[in-house]
Design a protein around this motif. Structure first.
Motif, PDB file in Angstrom:
ATOM      1  N   UNK A 156       0.784  -1.233   0.077  1.00 36.23           N
ATOM      2  CA  UNK A 156       0.058  -0.081  -0.087  1.00 36.23           C
ATOM      3  C   UNK A 156       1.023   1.054   0.112  1.00 36.23           C
ATOM      4  N   UNK A 157       1.022   1.951  -1.129  1.00 35.46           N
ATOM      5  CA  UNK A 157       1.732   3.081  -1.186  1.00 35.46           C
ATOM      6  C   UNK A 157       0.818   4.201  -1.190  1.00 35.46           C
ATOM      7  N   UNK A 158       1.265   5.453  -0.087  1.00 35.09           N
ATOM      8  CA  UNK A 158       0.520   6.393   0.108  1.00 35.09           C
ATOM      9  C   UNK A 158       0.919   7.255  -1.167  1.00 35.09           C
ATOM     10  N   UNK A 159       0.051   7.851  -1.788  1.00 36.54           N
ATOM     11  CA  UNK A 159       0.193   8.697  -2.721  1.00 36.54           C
ATOM     12  C   UNK A 159       0.458  10.186  -2.262  1.00 36.54           C
ATOM     13  N   UNK A 160       1.474  10.641  -2.368  1.00 36.03           N
ATOM     14  CA  UNK A 160       1.965  12.115  -1.599  1.00 36.03           C
ATOM     15  C   UNK A 160       1.820  13.041  -2.733  1.00 36.03           C
ATOM     16  N   UNK A 161       0.914  14.099  -2.272  1.00 35.42           N
ATOM     17  CA  UNK A 161       0.867  15.319  -3.192  1.00 35.42           C
ATOM     18  C   UNK A 161       2.014  16.269  -2.942  1.00 35.42           C
ATOM     19  N   UNK A 162       2.661  16.128  -1.666  1.00 40.96           N
ATOM     20  CA  UNK A 162       3.524  17.057  -1.072  1.00 40.96           C
ATOM     21  C   UNK A 162       4.884  16.307  -1.216  1.00 40.96           C
ATOM     22  N   UNK A 163       6.032  17.244  -1.063  1.00 44.62           N
ATOM     23  CA  UNK A 163       7.369  16.480  -1.186  1.00 44.62           C
ATOM     24  C   UNK A 163       7.606  15.433  -0.022  1.00 44.62           C
ATOM     25  N   UNK A 164       8.477  14.560  -0.404  1.00 39.94           N
ATOM     26  CA  UNK A 164       8.706  13.337   0.478  1.00 39.94           C
ATOM     27  C   UNK A 164       9.303  13.900   1.787  1.00 39.94           C
ATOM     28  N   UNK A 165       8.936  13.305   2.680  1.00 38.33           N
ATOM     29  CA  UNK A 165       9.398  13.846   4.098  1.00 38.33           C
ATOM     30  C   UNK A 165      11.165  14.129   4.315  1.00 38.33           C
ATOM     31  N   UNK A 166      11.804  12.945   3.663  1.00 43.73           N
ATOM     32  CA  UNK A 166      13.244  12.835   3.942  1.00 43.73           C
ATOM     33  C   UNK A 166      13.997  13.715   2.951  1.00 43.73           C
ATOM     34  N   UNK A 167      13.243  14.105   2.042  1.00 42.47           N
ATOM     35  CA  UNK A 167      13.663  15.051   0.880  1.00 42.47           C
ATOM     36  C   UNK A 167      13.515  16.315   0.803  1.00 42.47           C
ATOM     37  N   UNK A 168      12.493  16.832   1.703  1.00 43.85           N
ATOM     38  CA  UNK A 168      11.828  18.036   1.687  1.00 43.85           C
ATOM     39  C   UNK A 168      12.666  19.120   2.388  1.00 43.85           C
ATOM     40  N   UNK A 169      12.709  20.391   1.940  1.00 43.02           N
ATOM     41  CA  UNK A 169      13.521  21.347   2.139  1.00 43.02           C
ATOM     42  C   UNK A 169      12.774  22.080   3.560  1.00 43.02           C
ATOM     43  N   UNK A 170      11.399  22.132   3.375  1.00 43.76           N
ATOM     44  CA  UNK A 170      10.734  22.642   4.728  1.00 43.76           C
ATOM     45  C   UNK A 170       9.795  21.273   5.054  1.00 43.76           C
TER      46      UNK A 170
END
Ligand code: FAD
Length: 313
Positions: free
Chosen positions: A185-199
């Protein structure tokens, strides 16, 4: 001295965590080979070949590597290491992927895995945090093949371009049939991925309910172009999905800006975010420990201050 890095990828693109791991390998020195195992993963091999510092890419393309199951992947890696005595190190990022496969590799090679490496002193001496980041161990390994998981936030990624490694196909091993993937089950993220996000905008138990978590934090995250994170208390209470969790038993992050909203600052949470470049805390309790590490602190009710912040942005 040759370092074998196990690439983390999604079948299409190389994960940034692999580029962080290559950066750690550069500090060890020697040749850097990247193993790309998967199903129909030739394109990822080509991408890996352009990463700075990589000299050779090994591509093992077979159906039974598609699910990245630890049993088949570990056997593949160990076969390569045993066949070529120049391999002195096996590295993978200390992500869920690396944590899944590396211990099995270390056991098969009779090596003591060194986990969560944050600094390389020499080819055999490394640093890693323990006690939730409150102490740092300096470890010297005498293993013939050193097996290291790399804390990605401790090493800036190498450039994904500029390299020109040779790409070689591997025959790979047989399917061991010890496990199979029942579903994903893959959560489809509409936001940046947590570990790659700058904010990152992260919420805690102070949000009080799942609907409030989203209603209060999402407008702020939208304005900032941020990823959403959460404390374990917020995840356990069902305010946010599991993969939002930041901390000792969640994700380790180090964004440019971390906004902690209604989070007290327990050491297990700090272990996952204290290396963030700028930390902003919003909490109604002036004594909350989060303020001890925050660069900017706002003692206020989050239900008032966050909407005000959103309208001011
Ligand atoms: P709380 O500690 O309850 O803090 C809520 C905060 O919200 C309080 O400071 C309060 O003042 C503030 N607040 C309440 N209402 C408002 C309001 N209206 N406006 C402003 N502020 C408000 N935790 C993690 O986060 N990540 C981990 O990976 C993790 N791993 C753990 C591993 C182990 C082995 C253990 C034992 C614990 C772990 N924990 C982890 C749990 C950790 O110890 C804390 O329980 C947790 O971090 C607390 O989450 P919190 O700050 O959201 O909740």
């Amino acid at each position: 001295m040759t370092i074998l890095i196990i690439a983390e990828h999604d079948g299409v693109a190389l994960k940034t965590a692999t580029l962080n791991t290559i950066a750690a390998a550069e500090k060890i020195g020697g040749e850097i080979h990247v193993l790309v195992a998967g199903s129909d993963c030739g394109a990822v091999g080509q991408v890996a070949a352009t990463a700075t510092g990589v000299t050779r890419v090994l591509v093992a393309d077979a159906d039974h590597y598609g699910a990245q199951l630890a049993e088949n992947l570990a056997a593949l890696v160990v076969d390569q290491v045993r066949a070529d005595s120049s391999f002195t190190h096996v590295l993978a990022p200390a992500t869920a992927f690396g944590k899944n496969v590396l211990p099995r590799i270390a056991a098969l090679l009779d090596s003591s895995q060194i986990s969560d490496v944050t600094a390389i002193e020499s080819p055999d001496t490394f640093e890693r945090p323990f006690y939730a980041g409150n102490a740092v161990a300096r470890l010297k390994s005498s293993d013939k093949v050193k097996v290291l998981s790399i804390r990605t936030t401790a090493f800036d990624p190498v450039s994904a371009t500029g390299g020109s490694a040779t790409v070689q196909s591997l025959a790979g091993g047989a399917d061991l049939g010890l496990s199979q993937l029942a579903g994903r089950e893959v959560v489809k993220l509409e936001r940046p991925e947590l570990t790659a996000a700058t904010i990152i905008v992260s919420g805690g138990r102070g949000l009080g309910a799942a609907d409030k978590f989203h209603a209060v934090l999402e407008p702020l995250a939208d304005k900032l172009g941020a990823a959403l994170g959460a404390s374990r208390a917020a995840v356990d209470a069902g305010y946010a999905p599991n993969d939002y969790q930041v901390g000792q038993t969640g994700k380790i992050v180090a964004p440019q800006l971390y906004v902690a909203v209604g989070i007290s600052g327990a050491i297990q949470h700090l272990a996952g975010m204290k290396d963030s470049k700028v930390i902003v805390a919003i909490n109604k309790d002036a004594e909350a420990p989060i303020f001890q590490i925050a660069d900017y602190g706002l003692v206020a009710d989050l239900f008032v201050s966050v909407p005000e912040l959103v309208s001011a942005l």
